[in-house]
Design a protein around this motif. Structure first.
Motif, PDB file in Angstrom:
ATOM      1  N   GLU A   6      -6.178  10.174  46.412  1.00 21.64           N
ATOM      2  CA  GLU A   6      -6.860   9.253  45.504  1.00 21.64           C
ATOM      3  C   GLU A   6      -7.507   8.136  46.310  1.00 21.64           C
ATOM      4  O   GLU A   6      -7.014   7.749  47.360  1.00 21.64           O
ATOM      5  CB  GLU A   6      -5.874   8.675  44.490  1.00 21.64           C
ATOM      6  CG  GLU A   6      -5.462   9.673  43.418  1.00 21.64           C
ATOM      7  CD  GLU A   6      -6.635  10.197  42.608  1.00 21.64           C
ATOM      8  OE1 GLU A   6      -7.490   9.394  42.169  1.00 21.64           O
ATOM      9  OE2 GLU A   6      -6.710  11.427  42.428  1.00 21.64           O
ATOM     10  N   PHE A   7      -8.593   7.616  45.803  1.00 21.30           N
ATOM     11  CA  PHE A   7      -9.305   6.560  46.505  1.00 21.30           C
ATOM     12  C   PHE A   7      -9.928   5.620  45.487  1.00 21.30           C
ATOM     13  O   PHE A   7     -10.128   5.968  44.333  1.00 21.30           O
ATOM     14  CB  PHE A   7     -10.391   7.136  47.421  1.00 21.30           C
ATOM     15  CG  PHE A   7     -11.359   8.043  46.707  1.00 21.30           C
ATOM     16  CD1 PHE A   7     -12.533   7.540  46.145  1.00 21.30           C
ATOM     17  CD2 PHE A   7     -11.114   9.410  46.592  1.00 21.30           C
ATOM     18  CE1 PHE A   7     -13.425   8.372  45.485  1.00 21.30           C
ATOM     19  CE2 PHE A   7     -12.004  10.250  45.933  1.00 21.30           C
ATOM     20  CZ  PHE A   7     -13.165   9.726  45.377  1.00 21.30           C
ATOM     21  N   THR A   8     -10.205   4.426  45.944  1.00 26.08           N
ATOM     22  CA  THR A   8     -10.873   3.421  45.127  1.00 26.08           C
ATOM     23  C   THR A   8     -12.197   3.100  45.801  1.00 26.08           C
ATOM     24  O   THR A   8     -12.246   2.922  47.019  1.00 26.08           O
ATOM     25  CB  THR A   8     -10.021   2.140  45.031  1.00 26.08           C
ATOM     26  OG1 THR A   8      -8.750   2.499  44.479  1.00 26.08           O
ATOM     27  CG2 THR A   8     -10.688   1.097  44.152  1.00 26.08           C
TER      28      THR A   8
ATOM     29  N   ALA B  64     -26.571   2.151  43.032  1.00 25.99           N
ATOM     30  CA  ALA B  64     -26.554   1.889  41.593  1.00 25.99           C
ATOM     31  C   ALA B  64     -25.382   2.599  40.915  1.00 25.99           C
ATOM     32  O   ALA B  64     -24.817   2.091  39.953  1.00 25.99           O
ATOM     33  CB  ALA B  64     -27.867   2.342  40.959  1.00 25.99           C
ATOM     34  N   GLU B  65     -25.019   3.773  41.433  1.00 24.72           N
ATOM     35  CA  GLU B  65     -23.988   4.584  40.769  1.00 24.72           C
ATOM     36  C   GLU B  65     -23.419   5.598  41.753  1.00 24.72           C
ATOM     37  O   GLU B  65     -24.105   6.041  42.667  1.00 24.72           O
ATOM     38  CB  GLU B  65     -24.624   5.319  39.581  1.00 24.72           C
ATOM     39  CG  GLU B  65     -23.682   6.156  38.778  1.00 24.72           C
ATOM     40  CD  GLU B  65     -24.368   6.887  37.613  1.00 24.72           C
ATOM     41  OE1 GLU B  65     -23.667   7.661  36.943  1.00 24.72           O
ATOM     42  OE2 GLU B  65     -25.573   6.700  37.393  1.00 24.72           O
ATOM     43  N   VAL B  66     -22.155   5.964  41.527  1.00 24.25           N
ATOM     44  CA  VAL B  66     -21.502   7.051  42.249  1.00 24.25           C
ATOM     45  C   VAL B  66     -21.014   8.042  41.201  1.00 24.25           C
ATOM     46  O   VAL B  66     -20.509   7.643  40.146  1.00 24.25           O
ATOM     47  CB  VAL B  66     -20.310   6.544  43.090  1.00 24.25           C
ATOM     48  CG1 VAL B  66     -19.544   7.698  43.703  1.00 24.25           C
ATOM     49  CG2 VAL B  66     -20.785   5.598  44.171  1.00 24.25           C
ATOM     50  N   PHE B  67     -21.185   9.318  41.486  1.00 21.82           N
ATOM     51  CA  PHE B  67     -20.729  10.351  40.549  1.00 21.82           C
ATOM     52  C   PHE B  67     -20.371  11.601  41.337  1.00 21.82           C
ATOM     53  O   PHE B  67     -20.675  11.713  42.522  1.00 21.82           O
ATOM     54  CB  PHE B  67     -21.802  10.651  39.491  1.00 21.82           C
ATOM     55  CG  PHE B  67     -23.082  11.201  40.057  1.00 21.82           C
ATOM     56  CD1 PHE B  67     -23.336  12.565  40.049  1.00 21.82           C
ATOM     57  CD2 PHE B  67     -24.043  10.355  40.600  1.00 21.82           C
ATOM     58  CE1 PHE B  67     -24.508  13.076  40.581  1.00 21.82           C
ATOM     59  CE2 PHE B  67     -25.219  10.844  41.125  1.00 21.82           C
ATOM     60  CZ  PHE B  67     -25.456  12.215  41.117  1.00 21.82           C
ATOM     61  N   GLU B  68     -19.693  12.532  40.672  1.00 26.48           N
ATOM     62  CA  GLU B  68     -19.294  13.787  41.307  1.00 26.48           C
ATOM     63  C   GLU B  68     -19.889  14.960  40.546  1.00 26.48           C
ATOM     64  O   GLU B  68     -20.026  14.915  39.327  1.00 26.48           O
ATOM     65  CB  GLU B  68     -17.772  13.910  41.357  1.00 26.48           C
ATOM     66  CG  GLU B  68     -17.123  12.871  42.253  1.00 26.48           C
ATOM     67  CD  GLU B  68     -15.611  12.990  42.302  1.00 26.48           C
ATOM     68  OE1 GLU B  68     -15.076  14.114  42.135  1.00 26.48           O
ATOM     69  OE2 GLU B  68     -14.953  11.946  42.502  1.00 26.48           O
TER      70      GLU B  68
ATOM     71  N   GLU C  62     -21.410   1.335  52.021  1.00 25.65           N
ATOM     72  CA  GLU C  62     -22.108   1.572  50.754  1.00 25.65           C
ATOM     73  C   GLU C  62     -21.180   1.703  49.558  1.00 25.65           C
ATOM     74  O   GLU C  62     -21.483   1.194  48.481  1.00 25.65           O
ATOM     75  CB  GLU C  62     -22.972   2.841  50.851  1.00 25.65           C
ATOM     76  CG  GLU C  62     -24.189   2.681  51.718  1.00 25.65           C
ATOM     77  CD  GLU C  62     -25.024   3.946  51.773  1.00 25.65           C
ATOM     78  OE1 GLU C  62     -24.773   4.893  50.993  1.00 25.65           O
ATOM     79  OE2 GLU C  62     -25.942   3.986  52.609  1.00 25.65           O
ATOM     80  N   ILE C  63     -20.072   2.446  49.734  1.00 22.64           N
ATOM     81  CA  ILE C  63     -19.225   2.721  48.567  1.00 22.64           C
ATOM     82  C   ILE C  63     -17.762   2.331  48.760  1.00 22.64           C
ATOM     83  O   ILE C  63     -16.954   2.538  47.862  1.00 22.64           O
ATOM     84  CB  ILE C  63     -19.335   4.199  48.117  1.00 22.64           C
ATOM     85  CG1 ILE C  63     -18.814   5.156  49.182  1.00 22.64           C
ATOM     86  CG2 ILE C  63     -20.780   4.525  47.718  1.00 22.64           C
ATOM     87  CD1 ILE C  63     -18.715   6.608  48.711  1.00 22.64           C
ATOM     88  N   GLY C  64     -17.415   1.800  49.935  1.00 23.55           N
ATOM     89  CA  GLY C  64     -16.054   1.320  50.156  1.00 23.55           C
ATOM     90  C   GLY C  64     -15.035   2.397  50.453  1.00 23.55           C
ATOM     91  O   GLY C  64     -13.827   2.104  50.471  1.00 23.55           O
TER      92      GLY C  64
ATOM     93  N   ALA D   6      -9.608   8.012  54.928  1.00 21.44           N
ATOM     94  CA  ALA D   6      -9.431   8.846  53.735  1.00 21.44           C
ATOM     95  C   ALA D   6     -10.183  10.171  53.839  1.00 21.44           C
ATOM     96  O   ALA D   6     -10.030  11.033  52.980  1.00 21.44           O
ATOM     97  CB  ALA D   6      -9.896   8.088  52.492  1.00 21.44           C
ATOM     98  N   VAL D   7     -10.990  10.312  54.890  1.00 22.14           N
ATOM     99  CA  VAL D   7     -11.853  11.488  55.040  1.00 22.14           C
ATOM    100  C   VAL D   7     -11.337  12.368  56.173  1.00 22.14           C
ATOM    101  O   VAL D   7     -11.185  11.913  57.307  1.00 22.14           O
ATOM    102  CB  VAL D   7     -13.311  11.062  55.340  1.00 22.14           C
ATOM    103  CG1 VAL D   7     -14.204  12.279  55.483  1.00 22.14           C
ATOM    104  CG2 VAL D   7     -13.827  10.115  54.266  1.00 22.14           C
ATOM    105  N   GLU D   8     -11.069  13.641  55.849  1.00 22.55           N
ATOM    106  CA  GLU D   8     -10.729  14.630  56.880  1.00 22.55           C
ATOM    107  C   GLU D   8     -12.015  15.347  57.258  1.00 22.55           C
ATOM    108  O   GLU D   8     -12.627  16.027  56.421  1.00 22.55           O
ATOM    109  CB  GLU D   8      -9.713  15.641  56.350  1.00 22.55           C
ATOM    110  CG  GLU D   8      -9.336  16.700  57.358  1.00 22.55           C
ATOM    111  CD  GLU D   8      -8.404  17.756  56.772  1.00 22.55           C
ATOM    112  OE1 GLU D   8      -8.374  18.864  57.331  1.00 22.55           O
ATOM    113  OE2 GLU D   8      -7.725  17.467  55.771  1.00 22.55           O
TER     114      GLU D   8
END
Length: 177
Positions: free
Chosen positions: A106-108, A117-121, A71-73, A78-80
């Protein structure tokens, strides 16, 4: 219990989501997605990355990491992994396992534009403050349904509600205890 859950004719379909906690200089944040408006289930809603368990998935963790990557690449390495929250039964017939993971580097991201549609924090401190947990009610088909909502004003207004808000509320109770 949502009355629609009692009316399910088939057993719930297994699914898993990643609850990504991102380490930022000013503290932890939670990465969320907004689903595209044309999807069949949960169109336009704020959600964690994740989805339905597939035959090749060995565990809910595998599902959450695979779906997140699709979904977001976000690469699984990158995930612990930290742990899991209690399964959550969604009125649309999914039994969702939330898998909590920490992202410290850091990640892309590369969004699947068909699904996301969008990713946000959102700052974890905001989501873990019970003052931001609203209990709401809506009438659907003659039945009253209550749900949690956590409206958040970031780059724009985000309405976090339903299963996502309920799983965040479970995280709040887990961290509080």
């Amino acid at each position: 219990m949502d009355a629609r859950l009692a009316q399910l004719e088939e057993p719930p379909r297994p699914a898993a989501v990643l609850v990504p906690l991102v380490q930022r200089p000013n503290g932890l944040s939670v990465l969320l997605t907004q689903r595209t408006a044309h999807l069949h289930d949960h169109a336009g809603q704020i959600s964690f990355p994740g989805g339905r368990v597939e035959q090749q998935d060995a565990s809910p963790t595998d599902t959450a990491l695979r779906e997140t990557h699709e979904e977001i690449g976000l690469a699984p390495h990158a995930v612990e992994l930290i742990g899991r929250l209690p399964d959550y039964l969604v009125a649309t017939g999914y039994q969702v396992t939330p898998v909590v993971g920490l992202i410290e580097r850091e990640f892309t991201l590369r969004l699947d534009e068909f699904e996301v549609a969008e990713v946000f924090e959102v700052p974890l401190a905001f989501l873990m403050d019970p003052a931001n947990h609203e209990r709401r009610m809506v009438a659907v088909g003659g039945l009253s349904r209550t749900f949690y909502a956590m409206p958040y004003l970031g780059r724009r207004r985000y309405f976090i509600w339903g299963a996502t808000a309920a799983m965040l509320r479970n995280l709040y109770h887990f961290l509080r205890s």
